[in-house]
Design a protein around this motif. Sequence first.
Motif, short mmCIF file in Angstrom:
data_model
loop_
_atom_site.label_atom_id
_atom_site.label_comp_id
_atom_site.label_asym_id
_atom_site.label_seq_id
_atom_site.Cartn_x
_atom_site.Cartn_y
_atom_site.Cartn_z
N GLN A 36 -26.86 -70.66 35.48
CA GLN A 36 -27.30 -71.00 34.12
C GLN A 36 -27.28 -72.51 33.89
N LEU A 53 -33.35 -70.62 45.20
CA LEU A 53 -32.00 -70.15 45.51
C LEU A 53 -31.09 -70.25 44.29
N ARG A 54 -31.23 -71.35 43.55
CA ARG A 54 -30.37 -71.52 42.37
C ARG A 54 -30.68 -70.45 41.33
N LEU A 55 -31.96 -70.14 41.19
CA LEU A 55 -32.34 -69.13 40.20
C LEU A 55 -31.82 -67.76 40.65
N LEU A 56 -31.92 -67.50 41.94
CA LEU A 56 -31.42 -66.22 42.45
C LEU A 56 -29.91 -66.13 42.28
N ASP A 57 -29.27 -67.29 42.31
CA ASP A 57 -27.83 -67.35 42.18
C ASP A 57 -27.40 -67.19 40.71
N GLY A 58 -28.39 -67.18 39.83
CA GLY A 58 -28.09 -67.01 38.40
C GLY A 58 -27.36 -68.20 37.82
N ILE A 114 -32.46 -78.37 34.51
CA ILE A 114 -33.89 -78.55 34.75
C ILE A 114 -34.58 -78.91 33.45
N LEU A 170 -22.89 -76.06 44.11
CA LEU A 170 -23.51 -74.92 43.47
C LEU A 170 -23.12 -74.92 41.99
N ILE A 196 -33.91 -59.24 40.61
CA ILE A 196 -33.59 -59.22 42.04
C ILE A 196 -32.07 -59.24 42.21
N ARG A 197 -31.41 -60.06 41.37
CA ARG A 197 -29.96 -60.19 41.49
C ARG A 197 -29.27 -58.87 41.15
N ALA A 241 -35.80 -63.21 38.61
CA ALA A 241 -34.64 -63.52 39.44
C ALA A 241 -33.46 -62.63 39.06
N LEU A 265 -39.82 -64.94 45.09
CA LEU A 265 -39.94 -65.87 43.96
C LEU A 265 -40.64 -67.17 44.32
N ILE A 301 -30.39 -74.11 35.17
CA ILE A 301 -31.57 -73.89 34.34
C ILE A 301 -31.56 -74.86 33.16
N ILE A 307 -25.35 -65.99 49.95
CA ILE A 307 -25.87 -67.35 50.11
C ILE A 307 -24.77 -68.27 50.66
N VAL A 316 -42.28 -70.25 41.91
CA VAL A 316 -41.45 -71.43 41.65
C VAL A 316 -42.20 -72.68 42.09
N ILE A 361 -39.79 -66.33 35.37
CA ILE A 361 -39.22 -66.39 36.71
C ILE A 361 -37.74 -66.04 36.66
N LEU A 368 -40.93 -70.55 33.24
CA LEU A 368 -39.59 -70.53 33.82
C LEU A 368 -38.84 -69.29 33.36
N MET A 408 -46.36 -65.26 37.88
CA MET A 408 -45.51 -65.62 36.75
C MET A 408 -45.78 -67.06 36.42
N ALA A 461 -35.44 -62.16 49.35
CA ALA A 461 -35.36 -62.46 47.92
C ALA A 461 -36.05 -63.79 47.62
N LEU A 477 -25.84 -61.14 46.30
CA LEU A 477 -26.72 -62.21 46.76
C LEU A 477 -26.02 -63.58 46.73
N GLY A 478 -25.31 -63.86 45.62
CA GLY A 478 -24.62 -65.15 45.50
C GLY A 478 -23.63 -65.35 46.63
#
Lengths: 259, 467, 81
Positions: A235, A228-233, A241, A86, B21-22, B18, A209, A238, B32, A213, B14, B11, B8, A205, B28-29
Amino acid sequence: MNHSATKEHHKLLSEHFGITAIPGQFTVALAGNPNVGKSTVFNALTGLHQHTGNWPGKTVDNAQGSFTYLDRSFLMVDLPGTYSILAHTIEEQVARDFICFGKPDVTLVVLDATCLERNLNLALQVMEITPKIIVCVNLMDEAEKKNIKIDLSALQKDLGVPVVATAARSGMGLDTLRQKLHEMSIGLCTPTPRQISYSSEVENAIQQLLPNVSRLIGSNLNPRWVTLRLLDGDQAFIKSISQYLNLDLHSTRLQEVAV
Amino acid sequence: MSAVIKPMTTLEEICTEAEKIRLSNPDLGDKIVSDIYQNAEMIAGPAVIKNSTDSRSWDHKLDDILTSRRLGYPIMFALLSIIFWITIAGANVPSQMIADTLFAFQDQLLIWFELAGAPSWLTGILVLGMFRGLAWVIAVMLPPMAIFFPLFTLLEDLGYLPRVAFNLDNMFRRCRACGKQILTMCMGFGCNAAGVVSCRIIDSPRERLIAVLTNNFVPCNGRFPTLIAIATIFMGGMVVSELQTAVASVVVTSLVVLGIFVTFAVSWALSHTLLKGEASSMVLELPPYRKPQLGAIFYRSLIDRTIFVLKRAIIMAAPAGAITWLLANIYIGEISIIGHLAAWLQPFAYAIGLDGFILLTFILGLPANEIVMPILLMCYLSTGQMMEYGTLEELRDILINNNWTWLTAVCTMLFCLLHWPCTTALLSAYKETGSKKWTFLTFLIPTVIAFIVCFIVAQSARLLNLV
Amino acid sequence: MNTAITTIPLSTLGIGSACQIVSLNLQGLLRRRILDLGMVPGTPVQCIRKSPAGDPVAYMVRDTLIALRSEDASQIYVNPM
Ligand SMILES: Nc1nc2c(ncn2[C@@H]2O[C@H](COP(=O)(O)OP(=O)(O)OP(=O)(O)O)[C@@H](O)[C@H]2O)c(=O)[nH]1
Ligand SMILES: [Mg+2]
């Protein structure tokens, strides 16, 4: 893979990961928790002498080596050991970026047979990224000493990917491992790895998205995993990518990378 | 669900979504990760069959001893001393044998060169410079390292190193550093450049920098044998021969322990000045002990070390030997170049308990610490006494003839332990930190400390009339 | 929550005692690291041994021995078993 795509891929490998592959060579990434014997497996397969040691963190840098099996050449990449991909630390990011963007032909995930549960955490994460994965349950001799038995066929069925038991230090299971690596590389075996089932909270969640995506990234990566990575924030992800797939924050569609 | 999804396209959009939502679901983290582990449990549960063993495993028993309140620290110290003792006791004879063989061959080479009618400068550069430099490095460096490293690897493969980190973390915490720093120091024994790279295992950037800046205080492969050689021929030489090895290993062990204490002190100082900050967390896995494969370890690390030492000897020592021979044999006026340089450094060197030649060789040794001892001997030999390296006693005589006292020996060892890192290590520090400033400090801190410590020791010894 | 009454910090757990993780009051990298090692809520943990100086302390989590400083362990809340 057509010719120009291979070239593109090799350029990516050498530019971003310092790995030099020769044409026609399959790349195999070695991932796993720290101290599970990745470097020992690497040494056993390639005949090299990477340093090994019984403490987590011995390998901190990518190492590459190659071997030939049934007339095909394999390029092994020994990644630093991580508990997760992660990507919270630099090593995790290195490992994750290689599996994700280095597009290895096979990712070999090495697990410690004496604490399988914790090791499966990483294996499941890798299985979300790529279907081309072989699980190597190493340290079988240690498990036996501790009176731990592992039902390998049950594990294989449950995971949906090839599982090979090894004791890398004594060379047990390495023949089977080579054979499986070969089979998967030439496309004889395309597994359907078990996907992680998330609780409804996470699943909801994801669903919010996922469609967008999917549209954005096309077929480059598993959209569910990216979500999932985006939801996990994440950075770092990102940034990765945009770095590897030439996608900036404002473009509407990923540039398709030939695969 | 899909009805409420806004289309959307970028990136960025999006990511913003995200983020929303977070924010509405801050766990959420965590969730997971929990979910992945739940899946892992579901898979591992039926696949793993554990037959519980009743007796406490030997893992636990060994840990009871090695990390015990009373024995934890003494055992660490004892293991260190024993390893040094074996290294020093075992290195003597092979060192002598290698020296005998190589110097016999040198004599042969001299005869051949003479027969071939080679000019004396050529003989000088090739045989008395290059070959002799090489021979000394191999004779002095190879045997102790070929004994030390297999023993050390044995502990490493057993799984002892994480226990050392476990035992010492409290002290590192007080210096606001990380216990894993000791692991990077252990790697530094092999080579400080490798030690610096291994600092990546420390998560906190501040603590990682501290580890990089202090890695030099463990003597590496190139400095260790110098310490051992001086301890054996000089400190050991002051007592009866039965005690020689014991005294030498006590001296070397004390030096290494001193290096560790300097590391603590510098780490503490950095944490309170340049790298101010609180101790962060430390999460350390203690892997189970594993029975080392004795044969494979000895074979492997012996080969590894031999190749390592020989490679460095050929790359560094041979050219250094040639250059030194030239410097020692080109005269400006009455004195050779090297003599001029040494004379120029002399006042400064004397103040810190050394002499001009010693300081000069440490400076010339910047590319590789291995060459310090050989260059020094070459310097001394070129100044008159036509003595050849034979037995250890003769080596001792060379030093005494050049006015070495116990103070010179002590200060040389201290300087060797504490002084600047070699260029390879500095290069690694630059690569790891990516900063010229920190690389410069990696050089400066040890240098300043070496000068201060040697100055204090030399001046107090002289003030107290101890020499 | 009736669990709150019996919930204690992990650091106060005696050697040899077992517990179950309830919540983590940690931030940033440490929180992620702890989670990645499998110390998620509900996970059983056993306190195994103290280092010679009393800190850090080693805990058994999912068949792995993991050492934590008491400062960090005090932010992990557990239910003794
Ligand atoms: N008994 C036994 N020991 C093994 C086996 N494989 C590896 N080891 C030992 O386990 C330890 C760790 O092996 P490494 O290969 O260094 O592990 P790694 O996964 O590369 O570790 P990191 O680089 O720290 O991530 C070493 O001491 C090996 O000798 C095995 O199959 N059986
Ligand atoms: Mg490794």
